[in-house]
Design a protein around this motif. Structure first.
Motif, mmCIF file in Angstrom:
data_model
loop_
_atom_site.group_PDB
_atom_site.id
_atom_site.type_symbol
_atom_site.label_atom_id
_atom_site.label_comp_id
_atom_site.label_asym_id
_atom_site.label_seq_id
_atom_site.Cartn_x
_atom_site.Cartn_y
_atom_site.Cartn_z
ATOM 1 N N GLU A 1 16.616 20.311 0.793
ATOM 2 C CA GLU A 1 18.070 20.370 0.697
ATOM 3 C C GLU A 1 18.621 18.962 0.927
ATOM 4 O O GLU A 1 17.996 18.136 1.597
ATOM 5 N N GLU A 2 19.816 18.697 0.409
ATOM 6 C CA GLU A 2 20.420 17.373 0.563
ATOM 7 C C GLU A 2 20.570 16.999 2.038
ATOM 8 O O GLU A 2 20.314 15.855 2.424
ATOM 9 N N SER A 3 20.962 17.953 2.881
ATOM 10 C CA SER A 3 21.108 17.665 4.314
ATOM 11 C C SER A 3 19.759 17.311 4.938
ATOM 12 O O SER A 3 19.684 16.450 5.825
ATOM 13 N N GLU A 4 18.686 17.951 4.470
ATOM 14 C CA GLU A 4 17.347 17.638 4.972
ATOM 15 C C GLU A 4 16.931 16.228 4.541
ATOM 16 O O GLU A 4 16.346 15.479 5.332
ATOM 17 N N VAL A 5 17.243 15.883 3.298
ATOM 18 C CA VAL A 5 16.914 14.543 2.794
ATOM 19 C C VAL A 5 17.578 13.486 3.674
ATOM 20 O O VAL A 5 16.925 12.522 4.101
ATOM 21 N N LYS A 6 18.849 13.677 3.969
ATOM 22 C CA LYS A 6 19.578 12.698 4.786
ATOM 23 C C LYS A 6 18.975 12.565 6.179
ATOM 24 O O LYS A 6 18.806 11.459 6.690
ATOM 25 N N GLU A 7 18.624 13.691 6.779
ATOM 26 C CA GLU A 7 18.048 13.631 8.119
ATOM 27 C C GLU A 7 16.640 13.023 8.088
ATOM 28 O O GLU A 7 16.270 12.236 8.963
ATOM 29 N N ILE A 8 15.857 13.363 7.069
ATOM 30 C CA ILE A 8 14.516 12.782 6.934
ATOM 31 C C ILE A 8 14.620 11.276 6.737
ATOM 32 O O ILE A 8 13.843 10.508 7.320
ATOM 33 N N GLU A 9 15.570 10.836 5.930
ATOM 34 C CA GLU A 9 15.761 9.396 5.726
ATOM 35 C C GLU A 9 16.124 8.695 7.035
ATOM 36 O O GLU A 9 15.610 7.619 7.336
ATOM 37 N N LYS A 10 16.973 9.323 7.839
ATOM 38 C CA LYS A 10 17.364 8.753 9.134
ATOM 39 C C LYS A 10 16.161 8.687 10.069
ATOM 40 O O LYS A 10 15.878 7.647 10.672
ATOM 41 N N LEU A 11 15.432 9.792 10.200
ATOM 42 C CA LEU A 11 14.259 9.827 11.077
ATOM 43 C C LEU A 11 13.181 8.857 10.600
ATOM 44 O O LEU A 11 12.510 8.210 11.417
ATOM 45 N N SER A 12 13.027 8.745 9.288
ATOM 46 C CA SER A 12 12.027 7.837 8.724
ATOM 47 C C SER A 12 12.367 6.383 9.033
ATOM 48 O O SER A 12 11.480 5.585 9.371
ATOM 49 N N ALA A 13 13.637 6.036 8.921
ATOM 50 C CA ALA A 13 14.063 4.669 9.245
ATOM 51 C C ALA A 13 13.773 4.352 10.710
ATOM 52 O O ALA A 13 13.310 3.255 11.042
ATOM 53 N N ARG B 1 0.866 -1.169 0.000
ATOM 54 C CA ARG B 1 0.000 0.000 0.000
ATOM 55 C C ARG B 1 0.903 1.219 0.000
ATOM 56 O O ARG B 1 1.960 1.223 0.643
ATOM 57 N N VAL B 2 0.491 2.286 -0.723
ATOM 58 C CA VAL B 2 1.361 3.444 -0.918
ATOM 59 C C VAL B 2 0.611 4.743 -0.642
ATOM 60 O O VAL B 2 -0.554 4.887 -1.011
ATOM 61 N N TRP B 3 1.335 5.668 -0.020
ATOM 62 C CA TRP B 3 0.861 7.051 0.145
ATOM 63 C C TRP B 3 1.985 7.963 -0.322
ATOM 64 O O TRP B 3 3.155 7.727 -0.019
ATOM 65 N N ILE B 4 1.618 9.017 -1.044
ATOM 66 C CA ILE B 4 2.599 9.992 -1.526
ATOM 67 C C ILE B 4 2.332 11.330 -0.837
ATOM 68 O O ILE B 4 1.200 11.823 -0.839
ATOM 69 N N TYR B 5 3.376 11.899 -0.280
ATOM 70 C CA TYR B 5 3.298 13.234 0.309
ATOM 71 C C TYR B 5 4.269 14.124 -0.453
ATOM 72 O O TYR B 5 5.461 13.821 -0.542
ATOM 73 N N LYS C 1 13.931 14.784 -4.009
ATOM 74 C CA LYS C 1 14.005 15.853 -3.007
ATOM 75 C C LYS C 1 12.674 16.584 -2.835
ATOM 76 O O LYS C 1 12.625 17.719 -2.367
ATOM 77 N N LEU C 2 11.573 15.912 -3.207
ATOM 78 C CA LEU C 2 10.261 16.560 -3.182
ATOM 79 C C LEU C 2 9.164 15.690 -2.576
ATOM 80 O O LEU C 2 8.234 16.201 -1.968
ATOM 81 N N PHE C 3 9.271 14.397 -2.745
ATOM 82 C CA PHE C 3 8.191 13.493 -2.349
ATOM 83 C C PHE C 3 8.627 12.555 -1.237
ATOM 84 O O PHE C 3 9.750 12.062 -1.245
ATOM 85 N N LEU C 4 7.702 12.287 -0.317
ATOM 86 C CA LEU C 4 7.869 11.200 0.640
ATOM 87 C C LEU C 4 6.938 10.092 0.171
ATOM 88 O O LEU C 4 5.730 10.299 0.062
ATOM 89 N N VAL D 1 8.400 22.624 6.173
ATOM 90 C CA VAL D 1 7.865 22.159 4.888
ATOM 91 C C VAL D 1 6.424 21.729 5.112
ATOM 92 O O VAL D 1 6.102 21.134 6.139
ATOM 93 N N ASP D 2 5.562 22.003 4.146
ATOM 94 C CA ASP D 2 4.182 21.537 4.224
ATOM 95 C C ASP D 2 4.021 20.364 3.259
ATOM 96 O O ASP D 2 4.119 20.540 2.047
ATOM 97 N N PHE D 3 3.800 19.181 3.802
ATOM 98 C CA PHE D 3 3.594 17.987 2.981
ATOM 99 C C PHE D 3 2.112 17.753 2.681
ATOM 100 O O PHE D 3 1.753 16.745 2.093
#
Length: 152
Positions: free
Chosen positions: A14-26, A3-7, A48-51, A83-85
């Motif tokens: 920013e690249e640094s935000e992507v890395k931190e979001i990936e860490k927090l998401s894991a 099942r999939v949801w797109i935000y 760098k736009l979608f979760l 950011v507003d998702f």
């Protein structure tokens, strides 16, 4: 099948935000459960736009409570990174250079009316619900999208 949801963010990350979001998401996914049963989920940052949130329901079914937990997590990410998702007034598409572009809904409508958006312009379809649709129906021609019905 998952099942999939797109935000979609209201700006590129920013690249640094992507890395931190990936860490927090894991970390979130590692503790994500439905009525105590661990979910086989993952959260991926794309362009760098979608979760993209996915759960393999062959392992365990998501519940209303587990979906609420993920929404709360995404809202928390938005607050942390400014950011507003959840702002649906942005339209993402593939521009003439083949890159993901993001514009306000009004600007997209102007682009449609001026002919800058063609019937074969690829747009992102966030109405998909599973991994099969993610692979085949996420990026679709404007003429085959809900955007076409709204803006034409």
């Amino acid at each position: 099948m998952s099942r999939v949801w797109i935000y979609q963010a209201d700006r590129f990350l920013e690249e640094s935000e992507v890395k931190e979001i990936e860490k927090l998401s894991a970390e979130f996914v590692a503790s994500w459960t439905a009525h105590g049963t661990p979910l086989a989920g993952k959260i991926t940052v794309v362009d760098k736009l979608f979760l993209v949130v996915e759960v393999d329901e062959a392992v365990a079914l998501v519940t209303g409570c587990s979906i609420d937990k993920s929404v709360h997590f995404i809202k928390g990410l938005g607050e942390k990174f400014g950011v507003d998702f959840f702002d649906r007034l942005w339209v993402a598409y593939i521009d003439e250079e083949g890159k993901t572009a993001l514009v306000r809904r009004e600007e997209f409508e102007e682009m449609v009316n001026s002919g800058k958006v063609q019937e074969d312009t690829l747009v992102y379809n966030h109405l998909i619900q599973n991994s099969e649709e993610l692979a085949s129906k996420w990026k679709i021609p404007f003429s085959q999208s809900w955007h076409y019905r709204v803006f034409k």
